[in-house]
Design a protein around this motif. Structure first.
Motif, PDB file in Angstrom:
ATOM      1  N   GLY A 110       0.487  -1.264  -0.245  1.00  0.00           N
ATOM      2  CA  GLY A 110       0.426  -0.364  -0.024  1.00  0.00           C
ATOM      3  C   GLY A 110       0.728   1.270   0.131  1.00  0.00           C
ATOM      4  N   GLN A 111       0.387   2.022   0.216  1.00  0.00           N
ATOM      5  CA  GLN A 111       1.246   3.494   0.120  1.00  0.00           C
ATOM      6  C   GLN A 111       1.565   3.852   1.511  1.00  0.00           C
ATOM      7  OE1 GLN A 111       1.640   5.735  -2.696  1.00  0.00           O
ATOM      8  NE2 GLN A 111       0.666   7.103  -2.525  1.00  0.00           N
ATOM      9  N   MET A 112       0.982   3.639   2.587  1.00  0.00           N
ATOM     10  CA  MET A 112       2.027   3.808   3.488  1.00  0.00           C
ATOM     11  C   MET A 112       3.424   2.238   3.806  1.00  0.00           C
ATOM     12  SD  MET A 112       1.983   6.135   5.988  1.00  0.00           S
ATOM     13  CE  MET A 112       0.276   7.153   6.068  1.00  0.00           C
ATOM     14  N   SER A 113       2.916   1.517   2.616  1.00  0.00           N
ATOM     15  CA  SER A 113       3.928   0.117   3.240  1.00  0.00           C
ATOM     16  C   SER A 113       5.132   1.045   2.185  1.00  0.00           C
ATOM     17  CB  SER A 113       3.666  -0.438   1.949  1.00  0.00           C
ATOM     18  OG  SER A 113       1.966  -1.828   2.882  1.00  0.00           O
ATOM     19  N   PHE A 114       4.980   1.331   0.825  1.00  0.00           N
ATOM     20  CA  PHE A 114       5.907   1.875  -0.003  1.00  0.00           C
ATOM     21  C   PHE A 114       6.866   2.806   1.322  1.00  0.00           C
ATOM     22  CE2 PHE A 114       8.037   4.196  -3.095  1.00  0.00           C
ATOM     23  CZ  PHE A 114       8.327   3.031  -4.009  1.00  0.00           C
ATOM     24  N   HIS A 115       5.904   3.944   1.611  1.00  0.00           N
ATOM     25  CA  HIS A 115       6.668   5.390   1.707  1.00  0.00           C
ATOM     26  C   HIS A 115       7.444   4.880   2.745  1.00  0.00           C
ATOM     27  CE1 HIS A 115       5.697   7.334  -2.405  1.00  0.00           C
ATOM     28  NE2 HIS A 115       4.790   7.119  -1.774  1.00  0.00           N
ATOM     29  N   GLY A 116       6.711   4.357   3.976  1.00  0.00           N
ATOM     30  CA  GLY A 116       6.691   4.271   4.304  1.00  0.00           C
ATOM     31  C   GLY A 116       8.715   3.154   4.626  1.00  0.00           C
ATOM     32  N   SER A 117       8.626   2.506   3.702  1.00  0.00           N
ATOM     33  CA  SER A 117      10.133   1.645   3.694  1.00  0.00           C
ATOM     34  C   SER A 117      11.053   2.585   2.900  1.00  0.00           C
ATOM     35  CB  SER A 117       9.674   0.705   3.195  1.00  0.00           C
ATOM     36  OG  SER A 117       9.198   0.541   1.833  1.00  0.00           O
ATOM     37  N   ALA A 118      10.210   3.160   2.185  1.00  0.00           N
ATOM     38  CA  ALA A 118      11.548   4.498   1.360  1.00  0.00           C
ATOM     39  C   ALA A 118      12.134   5.341   2.618  1.00  0.00           C
ATOM     40  CB  ALA A 118      10.598   5.080   0.625  1.00  0.00           C
ATOM     41  N   VAL A 119      11.248   5.781   3.526  1.00  0.00           N
ATOM     42  CA  VAL A 119      12.011   6.119   4.795  1.00  0.00           C
ATOM     43  C   VAL A 119      13.035   5.845   4.714  1.00  0.00           C
ATOM     44  CG1 VAL A 119      11.285   7.928   7.500  1.00  0.00           C
ATOM     45  CG2 VAL A 119       9.922   8.183   4.572  1.00  0.00           C
ATOM     46  N   ILE A 120      12.669   4.105   5.691  1.00  0.00           N
ATOM     47  CA  ILE A 120      13.876   3.475   6.167  1.00  0.00           C
ATOM     48  C   ILE A 120      14.996   3.430   5.823  1.00  0.00           C
ATOM     49  CG2 ILE A 120      14.149   1.559   8.168  1.00  0.00           C
ATOM     50  CD1 ILE A 120      11.944   3.345   9.127  1.00  0.00           C
ATOM     51  N   THR A 121      14.826   2.915   3.823  1.00  0.00           N
ATOM     52  CA  THR A 121      15.850   2.696   3.501  1.00  0.00           C
ATOM     53  C   THR A 121      16.751   4.051   3.206  1.00  0.00           C
ATOM     54  OG1 THR A 121      14.075   2.302   2.136  1.00  0.00           O
ATOM     55  CG2 THR A 121      15.341   0.324   2.551  1.00  0.00           C
ATOM     56  N   ASN A 122      15.927   5.170   3.331  1.00  0.00           N
ATOM     57  CA  ASN A 122      16.913   6.471   3.247  1.00  0.00           C
ATOM     58  C   ASN A 122      17.718   6.731   4.371  1.00  0.00           C
ATOM     59  OD1 ASN A 122      16.901   8.077   0.402  1.00  0.00           O
ATOM     60  ND2 ASN A 122      14.935   6.986   0.708  1.00  0.00           N
ATOM     61  N   LEU A 123      17.004   6.312   5.736  1.00  0.00           N
ATOM     62  CA  LEU A 123      17.896   6.068   6.778  1.00  0.00           C
ATOM     63  C   LEU A 123      19.378   5.529   7.069  1.00  0.00           C
ATOM     64  CD1 LEU A 123      15.146   5.560   9.430  1.00  0.00           C
ATOM     65  CD2 LEU A 123      16.063   7.617   9.360  1.00  0.00           C
ATOM     66  N   ILE A 124      19.303   4.250   5.899  1.00  0.00           N
ATOM     67  CA  ILE A 124      19.912   3.831   5.833  1.00  0.00           C
ATOM     68  C   ILE A 124      21.188   4.235   5.565  1.00  0.00           C
ATOM     69  CG2 ILE A 124      21.187   1.396   5.472  1.00  0.00           C
ATOM     70  CD1 ILE A 124      18.105   0.164   6.453  1.00  0.00           C
ATOM     71  N   GLY A 125      20.808   4.852   4.370  1.00  0.00           N
ATOM     72  CA  GLY A 125      21.495   5.538   3.611  1.00  0.00           C
ATOM     73  C   GLY A 125      22.190   6.990   4.357  1.00  0.00           C
ATOM     74  N   ALA A 126      21.756   7.437   4.926  1.00  0.00           N
ATOM     75  CA  ALA A 126      22.584   8.602   5.856  1.00  0.00           C
ATOM     76  C   ALA A 126      23.377   8.035   6.367  1.00  0.00           C
ATOM     77  CB  ALA A 126      21.140   9.648   6.906  1.00  0.00           C
ATOM     78  N   ILE A 127      24.185   6.778   6.946  1.00  0.00           N
ATOM     79  CA  ILE A 127      24.801   6.620   7.588  1.00  0.00           C
ATOM     80  C   ILE A 127      26.172   6.532   6.810  1.00  0.00           C
ATOM     81  CG2 ILE A 127      26.299   4.290   8.321  1.00  0.00           C
ATOM     82  CD1 ILE A 127      23.415   3.367   8.673  1.00  0.00           C
ATOM     83  N   PRO A 128      27.573   7.364   7.290  1.00  0.00           N
ATOM     84  CA  PRO A 128      28.744   7.661   6.735  1.00  0.00           C
ATOM     85  C   PRO A 128      29.429   6.603   5.746  1.00  0.00           C
ATOM     86  CG  PRO A 128      28.747   8.566   8.289  1.00  0.00           C
ATOM     87  CD  PRO A 128      27.605   8.000   8.658  1.00  0.00           C
ATOM     88  N   LEU A 129      29.537   7.079   4.558  1.00  0.00           N
ATOM     89  CA  LEU A 129      30.721   5.556   3.783  1.00  0.00           C
ATOM     90  C   LEU A 129      29.949   4.698   3.237  1.00  0.00           C
ATOM     91  CD1 LEU A 129      33.735   5.946   5.757  1.00  0.00           C
ATOM     92  CD2 LEU A 129      33.513   7.634   4.527  1.00  0.00           C
ATOM     93  N   VAL A 130      29.317   3.896   4.254  1.00  0.00           N
ATOM     94  CA  VAL A 130      29.070   2.689   3.318  1.00  0.00           C
ATOM     95  C   VAL A 130      27.300   2.573   3.068  1.00  0.00           C
ATOM     96  CG1 VAL A 130      30.732   1.124   4.367  1.00  0.00           C
ATOM     97  CG2 VAL A 130      28.397   1.395   5.962  1.00  0.00           C
ATOM     98  N   GLY A 131      26.886   4.097   3.850  1.00  0.00           N
ATOM     99  CA  GLY A 131      25.064   3.576   3.410  1.00  0.00           C
ATOM    100  C   GLY A 131      24.405   3.567   2.477  1.00  0.00           C
ATOM    101  N   ASP A 132      24.984   4.152   1.068  1.00  0.00           N
ATOM    102  CA  ASP A 132      25.038   3.930   0.528  1.00  0.00           C
ATOM    103  C   ASP A 132      25.368   2.676  -0.077  1.00  0.00           C
ATOM    104  OD1 ASP A 132      22.870   6.673  -0.981  1.00  0.00           O
ATOM    105  OD2 ASP A 132      25.154   8.022  -0.838  1.00  0.00           O
ATOM    106  N   THR A 133      26.154   1.626  -0.310  1.00  0.00           N
ATOM    107  CA  THR A 133      26.499   0.858  -0.830  1.00  0.00           C
ATOM    108  C   THR A 133      25.477  -0.216   0.261  1.00  0.00           C
ATOM    109  OG1 THR A 133      28.250   1.791  -1.246  1.00  0.00           O
ATOM    110  CG2 THR A 133      28.025  -1.175  -1.532  1.00  0.00           C
TER     111      THR A 133
END
Lengths: 193, 485
Positions: free
Chosen positions: B150-173
């Motif tokens: 659903g919409q919350m499923s998708f965008h909620g997970s987008a937020v959480i995966t982007n949190l991981i992206g915020a970790i320096p150096l390794v986040g994006d990978t």
């Protein structure tokens, strides 16, 4: 002791207590660790984007179809991009703020790409549709909310972007990214990831 | 504490079996396990959690038989389960609400551990294994919530995966490897489905370790006083606590069933009944209720500290709020386990519970909206001063005066000026900053310092005496008091 035999190998005082068995243990553990790493590699790498996913990474868009004062949203590999046809007032507002206090300083011109004739087309602004805070998709003119600075507003955590897609207020650290794109004719652009 | 086994095989078969696979002995010793006689109902949540794990695994296995992990079919397949599959509405309802019930029980279980000092020596490893289970529970619940697409499923997970992206150096990978593409899509959905199926079994494995570690020192108890005399202080687990836990499970199931049968969607979001649309984020995106306190902590950090950006600080604070639990056994310096005998810690604990619940409300509300307004709404005239180019915002009670003032402005300021509603109040953001600060202070300052400063109350000399004393303290009264004549 003598039945173990290996003690005899360490007559040298500097290596007292070390045995050939120690060497075998270390060597065996090293080989095992190497084997685990070699097997782990494909099992980790399979998580990466697959070849077909990587291949589907460009889109061509006819920018002349975007009505003035509005925008269209294009998905490439599931990632959203905004193509906005700005009004003269919006362009003027973006230029006026070039030297305002900006969190991620950039001039409006630096956020545009040249057309085939070498000139900038300030009417068409192409940006990533991913908020630089946590990746929500900001709302814009089509959703009736352009935030305090006339550009976009991210409903998740309240980031406001201006008419050049620059971050002006809220938690996002960076401007909306400008994707790789080129004009392929006067009205067509090709965006790639 | 378990001591030597008291099992004696009764017949030829059990004797034969005992010499080959002593499983009956194992079960006997579990049932006979000496358990403090004063455990209250807060101790029944361990049993409730074990049952909830089984409920989630059984319903989940059934749902996996009907679910399709494909972005074009996932949403419809869940709706099909709810509408067309026989009893699908029931099994899906149990699974979706079961997640909430599971978290409700785990939070009570954790608060109980914090109050009665169940994390203290010699039970540190039980506590740490519990925190590991809680972390995996959150990961499992997060991935499970993505599956209905659903919409919350998708965008909620987008937020959480982007949190991981915020970790320096390794986040994006790490983020790319997690999503398997430039954005959340088919690859992400399939791997989340696979892991969502796997992780509950990992939880079950760690639960075994958690219970094994529990059976070394035995249960803590409301007094925090260790068992001194197994005969006087304890009772066998069966039938005393099987019955007590069983009763609590039945009561808990009444609450659970009332959600499943009467308000199956109460804990969900209307947005999740819209199929995921990657181009449009819902206007009010929030995680499920059990993650809200951490979401509030994430959003509470709106300021940079030196070179570290607010985003990374928010992510750090959010993960820190969970990881800090690992260190509680060493942060609490008090030798007294139960807060029953720690008057100051008791108050700090009550505030901690209120702060945690309050953070949940902060997470559910828009950070820029107000908890309460300072007064009635006013009006404001916003215009650009021609001479200086500064934006002026004039607030007043008098609408007519502002209209007159607007009319008096010179062009072009007049046509660009706007009159808007102006309200002043206490923002949810500020509340989340105060409560978030208390959350961390509780662990980093209050628990370490109170252990040194606080003078604890007198503890009962033993569990047995704590039980008999309490009864003796109540003045004896006739069974049927006779009214005065």
């Amino acid at each position: 002791m003598s039945e173990h035999g290996s003690k005899a190998a360490t007559a040298d005082a500097a290596h007292a207590g070390e045995t050939r068995r120690d060497f075998i243990h270390i060597a065996a553990a090293t080989v095992a660790a190497g084997g685990v790493a070699a097997v782990a590699w494909p099992f980790v790498q399979q998580l990466a984007p697959a070849a077909d996913t990587r291949a589907a990474s460009t889109a061509e868009v006819d920018v002349s179809k975007v009505p003035e004062g509005s925008e269209i949203r294009v998905l490439i590999g599931g990632l959203p991009f905004f193509i906005r046809h700005r009004t003269p007032v919006e362009i003027a507002r973006a230029k006026a703020d070039d030297h305002a206090q900006l969190r991620d300083p950039a001039t409006d011109d630096s956020r545009l790409h040249k057309m085939l004739d070498g000139k900038l087309n300030p009417a068409i602004l192409v940006t990533s549709g991913t908020c630089t805070h946590l990746g929500c998709v900001p709302v814009g003119p089509a959703q009736g909310n352009t935030g305090d600075f006339g550009g976009w507003y991210c409903p998740c955590h309240g980031s406001h972007y201006d008419t050049s897609g620059r971050i002006r207020k809220g938690p996002a650290p960076k401007n909306l990214a400008i994707p790789k794109y080129d004009y392929t004719s006067a009205t067509m652009i090709k965006i790639s990831l | 504490m378990s001591g030597p086994s008291t099992y004696e095989p009764k017949n030829g078969f059990t004797k034969w079996m005992d010499e080959r696979l002593p499983i009956l002995r194992f079960n006997h010793d579990l049932m006979e396990f000496p358990t403090p006689k004063n455990l209250n109902y807060w101790w029944t949540f361990g049993g409730i959690l074990a049952v909830m794990l089984v409920v989630q695994i059984v319903t989940g296995i059934v749902l996996a038989m009907h679910y399709v992990a494909d972005t074009s079919k996932a949403f419809d397949s869940v709706e099909r389960i709810r509408r067309d599959v026989d009893f699908g509405w029931l099994i899906q309802g149990i699974h979706a609400n079961g997640a909430s019930m599971f978290f409700l029980a785990v939070y009570i279980h954790m608060f109980r551990g914090l109050y009665y000092g169940s994390y203290k020596s010699p039970r540190e490893v039980i506590w740490i294994l519990g925190v590991v289970i809680y972390l995996i529970m959150m990961a499992t619940a997060f991935m499970g919530y993505v599956l209905p697409w659903g919409q919350m499923s998708f965008h909620g997970s987008a937020v959480i995966t982007n949190l991981i992206g915020a970790i320096p150096l390794v986040g994006d990978t790490v983020k790319t490897y997690l999503m398997g593409g430039p954005a959340i899509g088919d690859a992400t959905l399939n791997r989340f489905f696979s892991l969502h199926y796997l992780l509950p079994f990992v939880i079950a494995g760690i639960v075994v370790l958690h219970i094994w570690a529990l059976h070394v020192p035995g249960n803590n108890n409301p007094t925090g006083v260790s068992v001194k005399d197994v005969k006087k202080d304890t009772l066998p687990f069966h039938p005393y606590y099987t019955v007590k836990d069983g009763f609590a499970i039945v009561v808990f199931f009444i609450l659970f069933a009332s959600f499943v049968f009467f308000m199956p969607n109460e804990l969900g979001h209307a947005d999740n009944f819209i199929q995921a649309n990657p181009a449009q984020t819902p206007s009010h995106i929030v995680p499920e209720w059990y993650l809200l306190p951490f979401y509030a902590i994430l959003r509470a950090i709106t300021f940079d500290i030196g070179p570290i950006e607010a985003k990374l600080l928010g992510v750090g604070a959010m993960f820190g709020a969970i990881l800090i639990l690992f260190f509680v056994p060493w942060l609490d310096t008090s030798k007294v386990r139960s807060m029953r005998y720690r008057p100051l810690a008791q108050q700090a604990f009550v505030l901690f519970v209120l702060a945690s619940v309050g953070l949940g409300f902060c997470g559910a509300n828009d950070p820029d909206k107000f908890v309460f307004n300072y007064g009635p709404d006013k009006v404001a005239l916003v215009y650009t001063e021609a001479a200086t180019g500064k934006v002026i915002r004039e607030v007043s009670d008098n609408y007519e005066a502002l209209v007159a003032k607007k009319a008096a402005l010179a062009e072009p300021a007049r046509s660009e000026a706007a009159i808007e509603v102006s309200s002043e109040g206490f923002k949810w953001l500020w509340l989340s900053q105060i409560l978030g600060l208390y959350y961390f202070l509780y662990f980093l300052l209050i628990l370490p310092v109170l252990g040194i400063l606080e003078k604890p109350k007198v503890r009962p000399p033993s569990i047995a005496e704590s039980v008999t004393k309490k009864h003796a303290a109540v003045p004896a009264s006739p069974v049927n008091p006779v009214a005065a004549e």
